[in-house]
Design an enzyme around this catalytic site. Structure first.
Site, PDB file in Angstrom:
ATOM      1  N   ARG A   1       0.826  -1.205   0.000  1.00  0.00           N
ATOM      2  CA  ARG A   1       0.000   0.000   0.000  1.00  0.00           C
ATOM      3  C   ARG A   1       0.866   1.262   0.000  1.00  0.00           C
ATOM      4  O   ARG A   1       0.456   2.324  -0.486  1.00  0.00           O
ATOM      5  CB  ARG A   1      -0.939   0.002   1.219  1.00  0.00           C
ATOM      6  CG  ARG A   1      -1.817   1.248   1.290  1.00  0.00           C
ATOM      7  CD  ARG A   1      -2.941   1.098   2.310  1.00  0.00           C
ATOM      8  NE  ARG A   1      -2.473   0.633   3.598  1.00  0.00           N
ATOM      9  CZ  ARG A   1      -1.870   1.407   4.513  1.00  0.00           C
ATOM     10  NH1 ARG A   1      -1.647   2.685   4.275  1.00  0.00           N
ATOM     11  NH2 ARG A   1      -1.503   0.890   5.664  1.00  0.00           N
TER      12      ARG A   1
ATOM     13  N   TYR B   1     -15.314  15.994 -16.572  1.00  0.00           N
ATOM     14  CA  TYR B   1     -15.869  14.632 -16.568  1.00  0.00           C
ATOM     15  C   TYR B   1     -16.989  14.545 -15.531  1.00  0.00           C
ATOM     16  O   TYR B   1     -16.931  15.161 -14.464  1.00  0.00           O
ATOM     17  CB  TYR B   1     -14.745  13.648 -16.262  1.00  0.00           C
ATOM     18  CG  TYR B   1     -15.175  12.246 -15.967  1.00  0.00           C
ATOM     19  CD1 TYR B   1     -15.872  11.494 -16.908  1.00  0.00           C
ATOM     20  CD2 TYR B   1     -14.876  11.657 -14.738  1.00  0.00           C
ATOM     21  CE1 TYR B   1     -16.259  10.194 -16.635  1.00  0.00           C
ATOM     22  CE2 TYR B   1     -15.260  10.351 -14.459  1.00  0.00           C
ATOM     23  CZ  TYR B   1     -15.950   9.636 -15.408  1.00  0.00           C
ATOM     24  OH  TYR B   1     -16.342   8.349 -15.130  1.00  0.00           O
TER      25      TYR B   1
ATOM     26  N   ASP C   1      -6.221  18.116 -15.730  1.00  0.00           N
ATOM     27  CA  ASP C   1      -6.467  16.731 -16.117  1.00  0.00           C
ATOM     28  C   ASP C   1      -6.094  16.601 -17.593  1.00  0.00           C
ATOM     29  O   ASP C   1      -6.753  17.164 -18.463  1.00  0.00           O
ATOM     30  CB  ASP C   1      -7.938  16.388 -15.899  1.00  0.00           C
ATOM     31  CG  ASP C   1      -8.243  14.913 -16.123  1.00  0.00           C
ATOM     32  OD1 ASP C   1      -7.551  14.290 -16.956  1.00  0.00           O
ATOM     33  OD2 ASP C   1      -9.164  14.384 -15.491  1.00  0.00           O
TER      34      ASP C   1
ATOM     35  N   LYS D   1      -7.115   5.003 -19.655  1.00  0.00           N
ATOM     36  CA  LYS D   1      -7.565   5.346 -20.998  1.00  0.00           C
ATOM     37  C   LYS D   1      -6.453   5.132 -22.027  1.00  0.00           C
ATOM     38  O   LYS D   1      -5.875   4.059 -22.105  1.00  0.00           O
ATOM     39  CB  LYS D   1      -8.100   6.772 -21.002  1.00  0.00           C
ATOM     40  CG  LYS D   1      -9.133   7.058 -19.916  1.00  0.00           C
ATOM     41  CD  LYS D   1     -10.335   6.141 -19.989  1.00  0.00           C
ATOM     42  CE  LYS D   1     -11.498   6.577 -19.115  1.00  0.00           C
ATOM     43  NZ  LYS D   1     -11.226   6.641 -17.687  1.00  0.00           N
TER      44      LYS D   1
END
Length: 396
Positions: free
Chosen positions: A56, A109, A181, A206
């Site tokens: 983690r 978005y 972004d 993406k």
């Protein structure tokens, strides 16, 4: 260091030594890493040596992908997260506090918009949405308590182009962080740090990884101190990605340049083809002369219009249904950047949480589609769209 003197122990054996090295990055799924002594562990945590402890907090596969992305963006110390939205969350929740104010682009978005409009106010962080193509509008939205402006270079899904240089100058003047972004555009089209951004975000899911089999995000700040705050929040909130997704993403990124160029060239041809079809009301593509931000796109992106094309059918929901049924071989799916062309209908997917009036204000009618162009042969793709648009026109 794991000892191997007791053959009866469950994990007594070290990795085999080799005089050669693997060509492909090894997959390292281990959740924990063993150290020799408490002193050795102190050395790692206190930065005297580099090592891994608990996945983690970081693992080799994440670091390999982060370093590749750092190189693409001209950055250092980027943080890999489990999704694009977790990267957005790391910025908004890791850097802001109750009483702060953030300005967001009004065509972000859908999930970013939801976070701005619903989640941040619930936590006492005020938000305002403004047109990122209008510096004066963003300036009017900035308050004394404003700490951050969040935009997309090219908006999702309307493909409007932000005034990145103007906003960077405004944010410098006001002492406000500018977070960008860069998912749609990617570093192949633009590197926001070169235009004055403070933070860059990606949904690696993406086009960067490019095969619809990975869920990853990435965030990096120009200031190392901000990077450390982002990293600590990501570790604390458990935003760490899986090693397997990182391993797949690295594989996909090896062909990123080739995929970008091929898909972009086809997107240019498809946009022009769609514009000539009866039944298509409008086509939105940054390199087209009829794009509302064409001049700004040319200045920022040059000839890098990217692989996204949006268009609007003349009909409503019935035409939209007929179009997707008629688009044989294309995936109707709320994603982008895959090797295959995908169709997205914002009114029923990414922006469904908005009211009809809010969608209308953004230009998102029932006939509006976003296309993520893949690697198909251009002529084959044109033929499919011709048939699908004709099917939609027949019910309009």
């Amino acid at each position: 260091m794991t000892r191997n003197s007791k053959g009866s122990l469950v994990r007594p054996y070290p990795l085999p030594q080799s005089a050669s090295t693997p060509v492909v990055t090894p997959l390292s799924p281990s959740v924990v890493y063993a150290s020799e002594t408490p002193d050795a562990l102190d050395d790692q945590y206190e930065g005297r040596v580099h090592g891994y402890t608990y996945s983690r907090e970081g693992h080799p596969n994440a670091d390999v992908v982060a370093q590749r992305l750092d190189a693409l963006e001209g950055a250092e110390g980027g943080v890999l997260t489990g999704s694009g939205m977790s990267a957005v969350s790391a910025v908004l929740l890791g850097l802001l506090k109750t009483g702060d104010h953030v300005v967001g682009g009004n065509q972000l978005y859908g999930r970013s918009l939801r976070m701005m409009k619903e989640d941040l106010p619930r936590l006492g962080i005020a938000t305002t949405l403004a047109d990122p193509g209008d510096v004066a509008a963003v300036a009017a939205a900035i308050r004394p308590e404003t700490r951050l402006v969040l935009i997309e270079v090219v908006s999702n899904p309307t493909l409007r182009v932000a005034d990145l240089d103007g906003l960077a100058a405004l944010c410098r003047e006001k002492g406000v962080l500018l977070a960008v972004d860069n998912t749609f555009t990617t570093p192949k089209a633009i590197r926001p740090f070169e235009h004055g951004a403070n933070i860059v975000i990606h949904s690696v899911t993406k086009l960067l990884s490019g095969h619809s089999d990975v869920m990853l995000g990435y965030v990096v700040a120009r200031d190392p101190a901000l990077n450390e705050r982002l990293r600590v929040f990501a570790v604390t909130a458990g935003l760490t990605p899986s090693p397997f997704d990182c391993w797949l993403a690295e594989r996909g990124m090896l062909t990123f340049d080739l995929r970008f160029d091929r898909a972009q060239a086809t997107a240019v041809a498809l946009a022009d083809h769609l514009a000539a079809l009866p039944g298509v009301r409008r086509v939105i593509y940054p390199l087209r002369a009829d794009h509302p931000d064409h001049a700004r796109a040319a200045g920022l992106l040059g000839q890098r219009g990217c692989n996204m094309v949006s268009f609007e059918l003349t009909g409503g929901r019935a035409a939209a249904n007929a179009f997707t049924r008629g688009a044989e071989g294309l995936s109707f799916a709320p994603t982008l950047g895959d090797v295959g062309t995908t169709l997205s209908h914002p009114a029923s997917s990414s922006h469904r949480a908005l009211s009809a009036e809010e969608r209308a204000a953004l230009g998102l009618s029932e006939g509006f589609f976003r296309v993520s162009v893949g690697l198909e042969e251009p002529e084959a793709l044109k033929a499919v769209f011709t048939e699908a648009v004709a099917a939609a026109a027949a019910v309009s």
